[in-house]
Design a protein around this motif. Structure first.
Motif, PDB file in Angstrom:
ATOM      1  N   ARG A 252      -2.013   2.888 -40.135  1.00 21.53           N
ATOM      2  CA  ARG A 252      -2.133   3.530 -38.826  1.00 21.53           C
ATOM      3  C   ARG A 252      -1.843   5.032 -38.874  1.00 21.53           C
ATOM      4  N   HIS A 253      -0.788   5.429 -39.541  1.00 18.46           N
ATOM      5  CA  HIS A 253      -0.425   6.847 -39.594  1.00 18.46           C
ATOM      6  C   HIS A 253      -0.473   7.339 -41.042  1.00 18.46           C
ATOM      7  N   GLN A 267      -4.548   9.849 -35.977  1.00 20.78           N
ATOM      8  CA  GLN A 267      -5.127   8.517 -36.018  1.00 20.78           C
ATOM      9  C   GLN A 267      -6.627   8.629 -36.263  1.00 20.78           C
ATOM     10  N   ASP A 269     -10.309   7.177 -36.339  1.00 25.22           N
ATOM     11  CA  ASP A 269     -11.137   6.132 -35.752  1.00 25.22           C
ATOM     12  C   ASP A 269     -12.020   5.535 -36.847  1.00 25.22           C
ATOM     13  N   LYS A 563      -6.512   0.952 -28.222  1.00 29.45           N
ATOM     14  CA  LYS A 563      -6.634   2.201 -28.978  1.00 29.45           C
ATOM     15  C   LYS A 563      -5.670   3.260 -28.479  1.00 29.45           C
ATOM     16  N   GLU A 566       0.677   3.057 -27.034  1.00 24.10           N
ATOM     17  CA  GLU A 566       1.821   3.636 -27.730  1.00 24.10           C
ATOM     18  C   GLU A 566       3.059   2.871 -27.276  1.00 24.10           C
ATOM     19  N   LYS A 633       5.149   8.368 -38.565  1.00 23.81           N
ATOM     20  CA  LYS A 633       5.479   8.714 -37.195  1.00 23.81           C
ATOM     21  C   LYS A 633       6.695   7.925 -36.745  1.00 23.81           C
ATOM     22  N   ARG A 863       0.895  -4.126 -31.029  1.00 22.50           N
ATOM     23  CA  ARG A 863      -0.257  -4.036 -31.928  1.00 22.50           C
ATOM     24  C   ARG A 863      -0.132  -5.010 -33.083  1.00 22.50           C
TER      25      ARG A 863
END
Length: 932
Positions: A252-253, A267, A269, A563, A566, A633, A863
């Protein structure tokens, strides 16, 4: 689990299994019968092709074949045949099932695959190990899966998911230490190409492992001599691209920018990832245009790269290592040797063309006009001038190539970067300067492992291509930042990481993995050779954790916009917030250690582990305080989960075990009185009382000092009622009236029951028993299916999914509604329930079920939830999030597709001493947020 009897020597198509394995005939019959696909999945065997290879050809005239594996691993390469430890094998579940699960309780989990990237400076290893969790015969889970429509069949068609990917580096000059590490973990025993399991290779026991890089050719004979393995050499460019594509899709990060010392994660896509430019900076530089998986072209490059920096630096400064040269640059002033624009224009900017006085006009330009010898220049200044010269040129050439092909993204990797902040800043500055701010340089957290990861992915059926980002969880077990102290030259003794913590305290630098000590199974750590305390010679090793591959994790299907989701409410990018939470966690640490040690009986061993845990977690906090983005993150959820992971690493499985048991017993004792009180109320009064009750019961939180203080003021039921009475409306956020109207209707509008409610529970004791269970009971009374969602693993005093069925069974003794619902939901399969109501008819009862959430933290990231929870959520039309961690610290701003009720109360100390940004909450001020 079906009971199995011992059988004397049994043969399966010629394979003889010795009597001591106690293999039951029903198991053997099942293996013969359907030949269902036999797959090694942790300790569970299902499947088709592998069993044929295990049992075919029999002894071949060789007599009995001993199935006991040699010491290296339980799945051993003898010729090309893996061997399975079938001792105590048993069929799990119903013998009549077509493809029953076969449990191998003694099968080792240490099945590994290994890949190497052997470069001129560094050796990078990526290896895989299986998870150590073992399936249990859980009838509750089976009932839930049947009701939710979850299949018990084959979860995957590839061989090695459900484990961990490990990333390790060694200096190439110390290749023997690398080989010792491989040998100590026996990675070469399990690291065979999976397709060879199904092929007839030579029976000389020669294992083959994947490798890339020039060293795969240079050191092939050494690996053959030391480890008895052959290297299957993969193309270096293929591996780089495959590794980069996987990381950008799955982590993810993974990508970040780095400007003026500030790291910001980006991020990517997946649907708009290609094309991009991959700039690999090794000794030289390759620039690769990547158009898709397996689609790439080397479009440019330069011979001025990391080797240039190291070579010239070594000649000009006499440095002994690349890292020493980088360290020098941190103390340098390139203005003493570079000719700047200001030197040409009398200290002025050249504004007409947009050049500042500090812009470099000519690298090393002052050496032309100044009558100085090399010895007159500081090595620090030379190093910085070299670093800027090479970084700026690489950045410029990279941008021009991106411009040439119209590429939006430029990713930089390779050993030259090494996680060095100034190097990344210099490259970023060059890209920003030449693009006039239209392009950004991006870097990869696993940048040094692209080749090794790509080589790993070249194994047939590695399964990584099928992984989604939500199925990878990164953790930092064993990667603790322990600082090297000055020491006399002596032979270093390898010790465990736990002992290292006891000795080293909380000082910080990056560890370099070494061979296992044989005591903990996680390996010891040798100190790095880097000098100085500012630069970590192998900083990326600390910043790269272990990737857990968990194929059962899914995205919560009720998220309105996955998407944009958070989880974290609190922004730890705010340094004051970060400092506050670090202080809170540090202050709470002694109490947590005391409870953890007490949970293990206060033994000397538990005290030693408690001390090691405190040092380890303190070191993590100090590292993150210095560089918050070191582990990716950072959010509050990550911080709290790191603490729980650290506890588990030091074998503190459930630090609050005894406290939870006492609280459960005390709360269950007063539950009947509470239910009688609730049943005497009108429906409207009862609903309000239930909402207040959930919040009142949540005060029993052993993460807060307020809980401890309240215990001196009365019994649980007295404290509960006192807290409930103090919660006078209106509340800080008060959506109760809207929720009441939805539940009870208004005027001519009749209530319509919810179909299924998910109740995310929080603490053990009063919270779940006096708060959430009565609410669940009310929903059941209205005809709503209820699913209690609890942690998969312990965290503080939070209740777990394993503990809930017993709690519900005890509560059901006092309530017919709970009993019938629990029976319908499969929670009372093995329970002996004695109630005043003799009726056992549950045909019309809506079910009460329990599912695990897939995590072991006070917070939850939606998630990544369990497949059980994802299945339960698909038909849910009401979500109830309760508790500080799940409803305020995370998910307070989360929007769902269905109705949601978020309720939490403000406890002091750990659970936020008046420090919630944008929500200043007093102890009896509570947000009740209802989103219709």
């Amino acid at each position: 689990m079906a009971s199995l009897k011992e059988d004397p020597i049994l043969g399966i198509d010629g394979i003889t299994i010795k009597e001591e394995f106690e293999i039951a005939k029903p198991v053997i019959d099942k293996l013969r019968e359907d030949r269902p696909a036999l797959e090694t999945e942790g300790t569970v065997i299902k499947g088709e092709s592998v069993i044929d290879k295990v049992i075919e050809e029999g002894s071949g005239g060789q007599g009995e074949r001993d199935m006991v594996p040699p010491t290296c691993t339980s799945i051993h390469r003898s010729g090309s045949r893996p061997q399975l430890d079938l001792s105590k094998a048993a069929i799990e579940g119903n013998f009549e099932e077509r493809d029953p699960t076969i449990l191998l309780p003694n099968q080792s989990d240490d099945i590994s695959h290994l890949a190497l990237d052997i470069g001129g400076s560094l050796i990078k290893l990526v290896y895989f190990s299986r998870h150590q969790d073992r399936p249990t015969n859980d009838k509750r889970k089976k009932t839930v899966k049947e009701r939710l429509g979850l299949s018990n069949g084959n979860r995957r068609s590839y061989p090695i998911l459900g484990g961990r990917l490990h990333f390790v580096k060694f200096e190439t000059s110390k290749i023997n230490e690398c080989l010792d590490f491989i040998s100590s973990k026996q990675l070469h025993c399990g690291g065979v190409d999976s397709h060879s399991w199904h092929s007839d290779t030579s029976s000389n026991g020669n294992a083959v492992i994947k490798a890339t890089g020039g060293g795969a050719y240079k050191y092939a004979d050494l690996l053959k001599e030391r480890l008895g393995v052959s290297l299957d050499k993969e193309d270096e460019m293929d591996c780089l691209v495959a590794g980069a594509n996987f990381l950008l899709k799955a982590i993810r990060h993974e990508a970040f920018t780095h400007m003026e010392g500030q790291k910001e994660f980006v991020q990517i896509d997946q649907n708009d990832m290609f094309p991009y430019l991959l700039v690999n900076i090794g000794s030289g530089v390759s620039m690769i245009k990547v158009d898709g998986d397996g689609k790439f072209e080397r479009v440019s490059g330069t011979n001025v790269g990391g080797g240039t920096y190291w070579g010239l630096g070594r000649l000009l400064t006499k440095c002994k290592s690349f890292d020493e040269l980088l360290e020098l640059s941190q103390r340098g002033d390139n203005g003493t040797i570079d000719m700047l624009v200001g030197d040409i224009y009398g200290g002025m900017d050249y504004n007409k063309i947009g050049l500042s006085a500090s812009t470099i006009a000519s690298s090393f330009g002052k050496a032309i006009s100044e009558k100085k010898e090399l010895t007159n220049y500081r090595p620090e200044d030379i190093s910085l001038s070299l670093l800027r010269m090479i970084s700026y040129n690489i950045g410029q050439i990279s941008y021009l190539n991106a411009l040439r092909f119209g590429l939006k993204r430029i990713f930089f990797g390779g050993f030259f970067i090494r996680g060095h902040a100034y190097t990344m800043d210099a490259i970023s500055f060059a890209v920003h300067f030449w693009s006039k701010g239209e392009a950004q340089a991006m870097f990869l957290r696993h940048e040094g492992f692209l080749g090794a990861l790509g080589a790993f992915m070249s194994y047939e059926k590695h399964g990584l291509d099928d992984l989604m980002v939500h199925q990878l969880v990164e953790s930092y077990l064993g990667l603790h930042p322990v600082k090297r102290k000055r020491k006399r030259k002596r032979k270093r003794k390898r010790i465990s990481w736990m002992e290292k913590f006891v000795q080293k305290g909380t000082e910080i630098t990056a560890p370099v993995p070494m061979a296992s000590s044989g005591t903990t199974g996680l390996g010891g750590f040798e100190v790095p050779s880097s000098k100085g305390g500012t630069l970590r010679s192998d900083a990326s090793a600390l910043n790269v954790g272990v990737l857990h591959l968990v194929p059962t994790l899914e995205v919560f299907p009720q998220l309105a916009d996955p998407k944009m989701y958070e989880p974290n409410t609190i922004d730890l990018a705010d340094h004051s917030e970060l400092e506050y939470w670090f202080t809170v966690l540090s202050d709470h640490l002694p109490d947590l250690v005391d409870k953890a040690v007490a949970s293990e009986g206060g033994t000397d061993d538990s005290k030693r582990r408690g001390d090691a845990f405190a040092r380890a977690f303190s070191a993590h906090l100090a590292r993150l305080m210095e560089e918050p983005a070191a582990y990716g993150k950072l959010g509050l959820a990550n911080l709290l989960e790191l603490r729980e992971e650290c506890l588990r690493e030091f074998q503190f499985v459930d630090a609050y075990r005894s406290i939870k048991q006492r609280e459960n017993e005390a709360s269950l004792a007063v539950l009947p009185d509470l239910l009688v009180e609730l049943d005497s109320m009108t429906e409207e009064t009862r609903l309000l009382t239930l909402i207040e009750g959930v919040l009142a019961a949540n005060i029993f939180d052993w993460g807060s000092r307020a809980c401890v203080e309240l215990y001196h003021k009365g019994t649980i039921i007295e404290i509960y009622r006192m807290s409930r009475n103090k919660m006078q409306r209106p509340w800080r956020v008060d959506d109760f009236d809207a929720f009441k109207e939805r539940m009870l209707g208004s005027g001519d509008k009749k209530p319509c029951p919810h179909k299924r409610a998910l109740l995310f529970v929080d603490n053990s004791g009063a919270d779940v028993i006096l708060g959430m269970l009565p609410l669940a009971r009310e929903l059941l009374r209205h005809g709503t299916e209820v699913v209690l969602v609890a942690n998969s693993l312990p965290a503080l005093n939070d209740v777990t999914a394993m503990e809930l069925p017993d709690i519900v069974a005890e509560a059901a003794k006092h309530c017919d509604i709970l009993r019938r619902a629990a029976e319908a939901g499969g929670l009372l399969v093995d329970a002996m329930i004695n109630t005043s109501d003799g009726s056992k008819d549950n045909s019309s009862s809506v079910p009460l079920m329990v599912v695990e959430n897939g995590c072991g933290s006070p917070c939850i990231d939606l998630r990544q939830v369990s497949s059980e929870l994802a299945a339960a959520a698909k038909d849910a039309d009401l979500i109830v999030l309760e508790g500080m961690g799940r409803a305020l610290h995370t998910n307070f701003n989360t929007r769902f597709k269905c109705e949601a009720l978020k309720r939490c109360r403000r406890n002091s100390n750990l659970r936020n001493e008046g420090h919630i940004p944008r929500l200043e909450l007093k102890i009896y001020s509570l947000p009740v947020v209802y989103n219709s």
